[in-house]
Structure formats: structure tokens, C-alpha cells
Design an enzyme around this catalytic site. Structure first.
Site, PDB file in Angstrom:
ATOM      1  N   LYS A 114       0.817  -1.224  -0.046  1.00 36.79           N
ATOM      2  CA  LYS A 114       0.036   0.068   0.060  1.00 36.79           C
ATOM      3  C   LYS A 114       0.657   1.297   0.051  1.00 36.79           C
ATOM      4  O   LYS A 114       0.594   2.078  -0.648  1.00 36.79           O
ATOM      5  CB  LYS A 114      -0.879   0.221   1.008  1.00 36.79           C
TER       6      LYS A 114
ATOM      7  N   LYS B 233     -10.621  -4.279  -3.411  1.00 36.72           N
ATOM      8  CA  LYS B 233     -11.375  -3.236  -3.474  1.00 36.72           C
ATOM      9  C   LYS B 233     -10.805  -1.950  -4.252  1.00 36.72           C
ATOM     10  O   LYS B 233     -11.227  -1.326  -4.623  1.00 36.72           O
ATOM     11  CB  LYS B 233     -11.499  -2.746  -1.884  1.00 36.72           C
TER      12      LYS B 233
ATOM     13  N   LYS C 184      -4.872 -10.848  -6.556  1.00 36.81           N
ATOM     14  CA  LYS C 184      -6.127 -11.048  -5.741  1.00 36.81           C
ATOM     15  C   LYS C 184      -7.218 -10.123  -5.916  1.00 36.81           C
ATOM     16  O   LYS C 184      -6.854  -8.817  -6.523  1.00 36.81           O
ATOM     17  CB  LYS C 184      -5.858 -10.929  -4.331  1.00 36.81           C
TER      18      LYS C 184
HETATM   19  P1  AMP Z   1     -10.517  -5.920   2.932  1.00 36.75           P
HETATM   20  O1  AMP Z   1     -11.274  -5.663   1.822  1.00 36.75           O
HETATM   21  O2  AMP Z   1      -9.250  -5.587   2.992  1.00 36.75           O
HETATM   22  O3  AMP Z   1     -11.228  -4.780   4.417  1.00 36.75           O
HETATM   23  O4  AMP Z   1     -10.710  -7.258   3.530  1.00 36.75           O
HETATM   24  C1  AMP Z   1     -11.761  -7.539   4.385  1.00 36.75           C
HETATM   25  C2  AMP Z   1     -11.919  -9.209   4.674  1.00 36.75           C
HETATM   26  O5  AMP Z   1     -12.223  -9.940   3.377  1.00 36.75           O
HETATM   27  C3  AMP Z   1     -10.551  -9.795   5.077  1.00 36.75           C
HETATM   28  O6  AMP Z   1     -10.870 -10.924   6.063  1.00 36.75           O
HETATM   29  C4  AMP Z   1      -9.761 -10.355   3.781  1.00 36.75           C
HETATM   30  O7  AMP Z   1      -8.802 -11.282   4.165  1.00 36.75           O
HETATM   31  C5  AMP Z   1     -11.096 -10.647   3.060  1.00 36.75           C
HETATM   32  N1  AMP Z   1     -10.631 -10.539   1.677  1.00 36.75           N
HETATM   33  C6  AMP Z   1     -10.533  -9.423   1.047  1.00 36.75           C
HETATM   34  N2  AMP Z   1      -9.959  -9.813  -0.395  1.00 36.75           N
HETATM   35  C7  AMP Z   1     -10.175 -11.112  -0.288  1.00 36.75           C
HETATM   36  C8  AMP Z   1     -10.073 -11.906  -1.575  1.00 36.75           C
HETATM   37  N3  AMP Z   1      -9.659 -11.457  -2.827  1.00 36.75           N
HETATM   38  N4  AMP Z   1     -10.077 -13.229  -1.601  1.00 36.75           N
HETATM   39  C9  AMP Z   1     -10.613 -13.729  -0.090  1.00 36.75           C
HETATM   40  N5  AMP Z   1     -10.413 -13.077   0.883  1.00 36.75           N
HETATM   41  C10 AMP Z   1     -10.502 -11.771   0.657  1.00 36.75           C
END
Ligand code: AMP
Ligand code: TRP
Length: 340
Positions: A113, A203, A200
Site C-alpha cells: 500500500k 477493493k 487477488k
Molecule cells: P478488506 O477488503 O481488505 O477490508 O478485507 C476484508 C476481509 O475480506 C478480510 O478478511 C480479507 O482477508 C478478506 N478478503 C479481501 N479480499 C479477498 C480476496 N480476494 N479473497 C479472499 N478474501 C479476501
């Protein structure tokens, strides 16, 4: 016997996508009956990168509404907003003062990031994993269901609890903080981008076509899947390192259709992309339909959501305050005379 405690959270930045659901929230739903569950919307984490103050509150509420739409039941689980429980920021400060800087500098997510932020990297972005450790440790969580990308942060939380708090300020018999156990991830822990099977789904990907958001309308889902990256090979398969897109999309099909990997492997072994994509699109639309339906009902009832979050805040605060006090006492702070 007390049920094992679970805590997890998602940031209210942008809309939640299939990775958030399949990697995190769907597992929360499975845990809420057997575990004592706490699910927070981590809005303090959302401001570690530049944010829009006009959007933060709305995104926080809609993320909470999506938790409920995905099947989190506020009768069983405690759903709350991180910034509304001040103990999170307070414990983070105490942990900051015992966490070595170089533990944070080697966090992969920070490095990734930070590159994107150029000269504008905030202290908060570096400190993000310590705040996350505070989130987890405040609730004496036994398990923390997250996607694979968060594993390093979980290990950091364990190290802070064990090596920096318990061994310095507690004793073997009376540890100050509970050390969370690493959680075995299920399938779905890593959902990949639609435009690059080796990155991956995220967002922050500037390309909207790389992810499917939980609230995307059916036509948009179909369009994104139609445009998803493919390869010239006939038939879908798992585990071929040359074909990350096939692996990812077949995995999504298995998860969204509720079939085993063996079942979808044999169903799609001979299937060309031209037949597979409409099948995946239809399956995705059907899997998200009930979530979208519930989401629109929940968001229409503003006071209902407010009540859920107020009750969640109260339950969360009661637990968090006690832990914070325990740490303050162990670290030797003078307590106010009225506190007991
Ligand atoms: P975030 O979007 O970074 O706030 O992530 C929130 C939750 O979603 C966390 O537990 C991440 O590990 C999970 N997560 C985010 N992106 C992925 C992805 N591409 N595949 C699986 N889990 C994800
Ligand atoms: N860092 C997590 C993510 O982006 C979100 C998060 C913050 C979290 N605090 C947490 C997850 C505590 C689990 C437990 O995915």
C-alpha cells in the site's frame, strides 16, 4: 462451558466484493451459532489511506447492512462500529509503545500500500496492524476468520500478545492477554481478480471489471464475467499453474453453486469458455440475489440498523473495557479512584 470467541471485521471502503464474502463473511455466518461472535466495521482502519469524510458514515452503515444481508444475525452475533468503542484506539496506543518498529516495516500489506501512496504514507498506515491487534486482543478472541492476505497481521497480533505483553507484564499462570489461535482457512480464502488470475480481487483495484461487488446488478455481473480474462485452452481445470484464470473461475463456480471441487471438475472438464461463462454468470447472479434483496430491506429501515449497532456497541464496550483495564493495570497505570 463458554463458547469460543470469534472476532473479525471489514473496512468500510468501497463496496464489498466476492472475495470479502467468500474469504471472510460467509465463514462468519457459519460460526455464529457455535461461537460467541463479534463482527465490527473497522472505520478507523478505513482512514489509514486518504478518505472522503462525506462518504465514511454512509459506507460504514452500508457495510454493517451487508453483514446482516449476508446472514449475520444480530440476535446471535454482536455487530458494531469500531470507532464507537474507544477502547480500540486506547489499547492500540498501549500496544504501539511495546511493538518494535521493524515488525511493522516488514508487513507485506504495508509495503504494497505504501508504494501506491507515494510521499503521502501516513503513520496510521504503518500502524494499521497494531490497531488490528488491539481489535482482536480486546475481545480475548480464540479465532479470527479472515482471508489469507491477513495471515501476517494475525501472526503479529499473536507476537504482540505473547512476547510483548504477556511475557513482560504477566505471568505464566495469569497471562494478561489471550493469544488467538491461527485459524485454518477454508476454500475461498483467496479469490483472484477477473482480469488477472494471479492477483487477488481487491477493493482498491482501479479496474472495476476486476471484481464483482456484492451489490452489482445482474446485467453488470454478466458483463464482467463475459469480459473476464480467459485462455485459449478448452475445458476448465484446477491446479494448472499455467492457467490461473481457469483455476479461479472454476473455484468460484464451485463455491457459488455449492458443489464440491470434484463435482465441478468433472462437469466442466470438457466445457469451453463460451459455455462456462454464462453458467458462471447465472450461478453468481442467483447466489447474490437473496443478499441483494435483504440488503435493500435492511437499508430501507434506518432505525432498525441504528438499533442493531447501538446494542452491538453496548455489548462490545462491556467486554473491551474490561480487557483494557486489565492491560492498564498490568502496565502499571494509576487508576482513577472511582474505578474498581
Ligand atoms: P478488506 O477488503 O481488505 O477490508 O478485507 C476484508 C476481509 O475480506 C478480510 O478478511 C480479507 O482477508 C478478506 N478478503 C479481501 N479480499 C479477498 C480476496 N480476494 N479473497 C479472499 N478474501 C479476501
Ligand atoms: N485488516 C483487515 C482487512 O483489511 C480488517 C480488520 C481490521 C480485521 N481489524 C480486524 C480483521 C480484526 C479481523 C480482525 O481485511
Amino acid at each position: 462451558m463458554a463458547r469460543p470467541r470469534v472476532l473479525s471485521g471489514v473496512q468500510p471502503t468501497g463496496s464489498l466484493h466476492l472475495g470479502n464474502w467468500l474469504g471472510a463473511i460467509r465463514n462468519w455466518v457459519d460460526l455464529q451459532r457455535s461461537h460467541d461472535t463479534f463482527f465490527c466495521v473497522v472505520d478507523l482502519h478505513a482512514i489509514t489511506v486518504p478518505h472522503d469524510p462525506k462518504q465514511l458514515a454512509a459506507d460504514t452503515r452500508s457495510t454493517a447492512a451487508l453483514y446482516l444481508a449476508c446472514g449475520i444475525d444480530p440476535e446471535q452475533a454482536t455487530v458494531f462500529v469500531q470507532s464507537q468503542v474507544p477502547a480500540h484506539a486506547e489499547l492500540a496506543w498501549l500496544l504501539n509503545c511495546v511493538t518494535p518498529l521493524n515488525w511493522l516495516e516488514r508487513m507485506i500489506q504495508f509495503k504494497e500500500k505504501a508504494v501506491k501512496q507515494g510521499d503521502n504514507v501516513s503513520v496510521g498506515l504503518l500502524d494499521y496492524p497494531v490497531l488490528m491487534a488491539a481489535d482482536i486482543l480486546l475481545y480475548d478472541a480464540d479465532q479470527v476468520p479472515v482471508g489469507e492476505d491477513q495471515k501476517q497481521h494475525l501472526e503479529l497480533a499473536r507476537d504482540i500478545a505473547q512476547q510483548r505483553i504477556n511475557s513482560r507484564f504477566g505471568s505464566e499462570e495469569t497471562p494478561v492477554l489471550k493469544v488467538p489461535k491461527p485459524m485454518i482457512m477454508k476454500e475461498g480464502a483467496r479469490v483472484m481478480s477477473l482480469t488477472d488470475g494471479s492477483a487477488k480481487m481487491s477493493k482498491s483495484d482501479p479496474n472495476e471489471g476486476a471484481r464483482i461487488n456484492l451489490l452489482d446488478p445482474p446485467e453488470l455481473i454478466t458483463k464482467k464475467i463475459k469480459r473476464a480474462k480467459t485462455d485459449p485452452v478448452m475445458g476448465l481445470e484446477f491446479g494448472n499453474p499455467e492457467r490461473p484464470e481457469a483455476d479461479n473461475l472454476l473455484g468460484l463456480y464451485a463455491l457459488l453453486s455449492g458443489q464440491s471441487r470434484e463435482q465441478v471438475s468433472s462437469e466442466c472438464a470438457e466445457m469451453g469458455w463460451g459455455r462456462f461463462k454464462p453458467l458462471l454468470a447465472e450461478t453468481t447472479v442467483e447466489a447474490l440475489r437473496p443478499i441483494q434483496q435483504r440488503y435493500s430491506e435492511i437499508s430501507a429501515d434506518r432505525s432498525g440498523l441504528d438499533q442493531v449497532l447501538a446494542a452491538g456497541r453496548e455489548r462490545a464496550s462491556a467486554v473491551a473495557e474490561q480487557t483494557l483495564q486489565r492491560v492498564q493495570e498490568a502496565m502499571g497505570f494509576a487508576r482513577p479512584a472511582t474505578a474498581n
